[in-house]
Enzyme design. Structure first.
Site, PDB file in Angstrom:
ATOM      1  N   CYS A  32      -4.717   2.797  -3.543  1.00 15.15           N
ATOM      2  CA  CYS A  32      -3.392   3.270  -2.931  1.00 15.15           C
ATOM      3  C   CYS A  32      -2.589   2.398  -3.379  1.00 15.15           C
ATOM      4  CB  CYS A  32      -3.583   3.529  -1.672  1.00 15.15           C
ATOM      5  SG  CYS A  32      -4.899   4.551  -1.193  1.00 15.15           S
ATOM      6  N   ASP A  49       2.596  -4.900   7.742  1.00 15.56           N
ATOM      7  CA  ASP A  49       1.262  -4.263   7.335  1.00 15.56           C
ATOM      8  C   ASP A  49       0.307  -5.272   7.561  1.00 15.56           C
ATOM      9  OD1 ASP A  49      -0.795  -2.920   6.629  1.00 15.56           O
ATOM     10  OD2 ASP A  49       0.269  -2.239   4.570  1.00 15.56           O
ATOM     11  N   HIS A  82       0.846  -1.316   0.097  1.00 12.00           N
ATOM     12  CA  HIS A  82      -0.025   0.216   0.113  1.00 12.00           C
ATOM     13  C   HIS A  82       0.879   1.142   0.184  1.00 12.00           C
ATOM     14  CE1 HIS A  82      -2.672   2.799   1.754  1.00 12.00           C
ATOM     15  NE2 HIS A  82      -3.796   2.301   1.482  1.00 12.00           N
ATOM     16  N   GLN A  97      -4.929  -5.589   6.379  1.00 11.55           N
ATOM     17  CA  GLN A  97      -5.954  -6.705   5.915  1.00 11.55           C
ATOM     18  C   GLN A  97      -5.872  -7.828   6.516  1.00 11.55           C
ATOM     19  OE1 GLN A  97      -8.177  -5.496   3.809  1.00 11.55           O
ATOM     20  NE2 GLN A  97      -7.331  -3.481   3.309  1.00 11.55           N
ATOM     21  N   LYS A  99     -10.840  -1.378  10.225  1.00 10.81           N
ATOM     22  CA  LYS A  99     -11.117  -2.413   9.212  1.00 10.81           C
ATOM     23  C   LYS A  99     -11.694  -3.684   9.810  1.00 10.81           C
ATOM     24  CE  LYS A  99      -7.615  -0.697   5.843  1.00 10.81           C
ATOM     25  NZ  LYS A  99      -8.497   0.076   4.957  1.00 10.81           N
TER      26      LYS A  99
END
Lengths: 403, 117
Positions: free
Chosen positions: A359, A193, A116, A196, A219
């Site tokens: 993104c 990261d 991202h 998700q 999220k």
């Protein structure tokens, strides 16, 4: 077990009948989470870590309770390894700044094509400042991260691996254990990261053997404006804070200061107290189902999403050709129709999907498209939502290809 | 929103392609969707005598470019510079939310910028 129908009853925003397929962007919020935040604003809206009066003590207790809830959610060893931030973007920026403290000109950081922008741009800023080089792991023919290229791409002075756990644009799951093992073998620090992945699967920062892990509350059923930066305890003393201000100090004089212990050392200023309490409520709500159940439910629903989309000959899913390592997200294009037009017509059919570059412009360039339409799933989605998507996509195609 | 007139402009945009004798060239980018349009204008005696555009985009941005290029040919620069966003929206005849508005106005922005450069 996930009973999506009973979960749906707890989500006020679903009452309008929308088929919400944009959870990779942000999830809807359960009443339970909203109530937890409202309770703070209505009953004890005082600052934390300061007042000795009852309301402030109550706020502090709720705030620190949320830290423990998040600690258990990612299986961190200590609550002070849990740093609250404004979200994954801030977390990744902070982690990059912290790692950059010990980097010198000519050092390098290893990223992937799946990152991202929030795991690319902070490193570009550091590269400009310090002359640090950015290296990228390429993508295999099958569309996944090329682990085999690791040893070829890195250099003797590659200090950091900063990698996404699940690609937000494609849903492809990174081969994290292999990547981390290779990074460890070369003495590299690891930043993950998890924006998700944390909403979808059990996260164990100890088993993953990472130094930094970032994710966002919004999220995973929580509010916007709050996130997690896990920092492994062994690093706490060697890292300087990257944001200075109230709460994070031990002693301040005119020309120098000393720092409080973590987590305060890394949480300057009044935090997003209601947001953190909402984050705690969200992970506790997810914990009531168990993340294994969440993972199983989304995996099963993802299969339905991929097979349904592939049943339409004019739809092409981007990313992995097998979908074996793809999870919760489908990025696709429709023959002859721009992704924005797809999304607008779906909106008219009361379906919420995302259209754009997500993104992830380097990945779009690699795929050779300016943008895609993206449908993403969460625990409140049902097979009916996917049927509605299919019906609406057929309608889009017929509008653009009539006569 | 996807009326036949807009779809027709999308399928067969007017003035699509490069203009050989362009005196002004302006690239315009919509960072939200990644669309890129390039506008070519041939100006003589302060009048736009020919115009074209290149690039892919959504139905709204392509239709707006197609209609707007139709509209400005033969008009003096000063008249085109006074065109407002309402004019483009009337031309398209649809209502748009804030995100899609950018698609509709990309052409006006590109052409105005070209004329002001």
């Amino acid at each position: 077990m996930i009973d999506s129908h009973s979960i749906r009853k707890n989500i006020p925003a679903l009452a309008n009948g929308v088929a919400y397929l944009d959870s990779a962007s942000t999830t809807l919020k359960p009443q339970t989470v909203i109530d937890a935040m409202n309770a703070y604003y209505q009953e004890f809206p005082a600052n934390v870590h300061r007042g000795v009066y009852h309301m402030s003590e109550r706020a502090t207790a709720a705030y620190e309770h949320a830290r423990e809830q998040v600690q258990h959610f990612v299986n961190a060893r200590f609550p002070e390894e849990i740093i609250f931030t404004s979200g994954t973007t801030e977390s990744l920026n902070m982690a990059a700044r912290m790692c950059a403290q010990s980097m010198r000109k000519g050092d390098s950081v290893l990223l992937t094509y799946f990152e991202h922008h929030s795991n690319i741009v902070p490193w570009q800023l550091i590269a400009q400042e310090k002359g640090v080089e950015l290296l990228y792991l390429p993508v295999t023919e099958n569309g996944e991260i090329d682990v085999e290229a690791f040893d070829r791409i890195i250099k003797p002075n590659t200090k950091i691996l900063a990698v996404t756990h699940i690609s937000n644009a494609s849903g492809i799951v990174s081969p994290l254990s292999q990547l981390v093992a290779k990074a460890r073998a070369h003495g590299m620090r690891v930043i993950v990261d998890g924006a998700q992945s944390a909403p979808h699967m059990p996260i164990d920062v100890q088993a993953l053997d990472v130094d930094f892990f970032a994710c966002s509350a919004h999220k995973m059923l929580g509010p916007t404006g709050v996130g997690l930066l896990y920092i492994r305890k062994e690093l706490h003393d060697s890292i300087e804070p990257v944001v200075g201000g109230g709460s994070m100090i031990r002693e301040v004089s005119l020309h120098s200061s000393t720092w409080a212990d973590a987590p305060a050392k890394f949480e300057a200023g009044t935090p997003n107290i209601a947001g953190v309490i909402g984050f705690g409520a969200a992970v506790s709500y997810l914990h009531s189902f168990g993340m294994d159940a969440v993972n199983a439910y989304i995996t099963q629903l993802s299969k339905k999403l991929y097979t349904t989309l592939e049943s339409l000959p004019y739809i092409h899913i981007l990313g992995s050709s097998s979908h074996e390592h793809q999870h919760g997200i489908a990025s696709f294009i429709m023959d002859g129709v721009h992704p924005h037009d797809v999304a607008t017509i779906l909106d008219q059919e009361h379906l919420a999907v995302r259209a754009g570059h997500h993104c992830a412009q380097p990945l779009m360039k690699l795929w050779g498209v300016p943008a895609t339409t993206r449908a993403s799933l969460y625990i409140y989605n049902t097979t009916e939502d996917i049927e509605r998507l299919k019906y609406a996509l057929e309608k889009v195609y017929s509008i653009f290809h009539r006569n | 929103m996807y009326q036949e007139e807009i779809l027709e402009h999308y399928r067969h945009p007017h003035h699509h392609g490069k203009l050989e004798h362009a005196t002004k060239i302006q690239a315009e980018h919509n960072p939200l969707c990644g669309d890129k349009l390039t506008f070519y204008l041939e100006i003589k005696n302060n009048v736009v005598v020919d115009v074209s555009f290149e690039g892919e985009g959504c139905a709204i941005s392509q239709a707006a470019a197609s209609m707007l290029t139709d509209e400005i040919i033969g008009k003096p620069i000063t008249e085109i510079q006074q065109l407002q966003k309402e004019h483009v929206l009337n031309m398209l005849g649809i209502e748009l939310g804030p995100t899609r508005l950018k698609c509709a106005l990309l052409s006006l922005q590109g052409i105005t910028r070209a004329l002001n450069s």
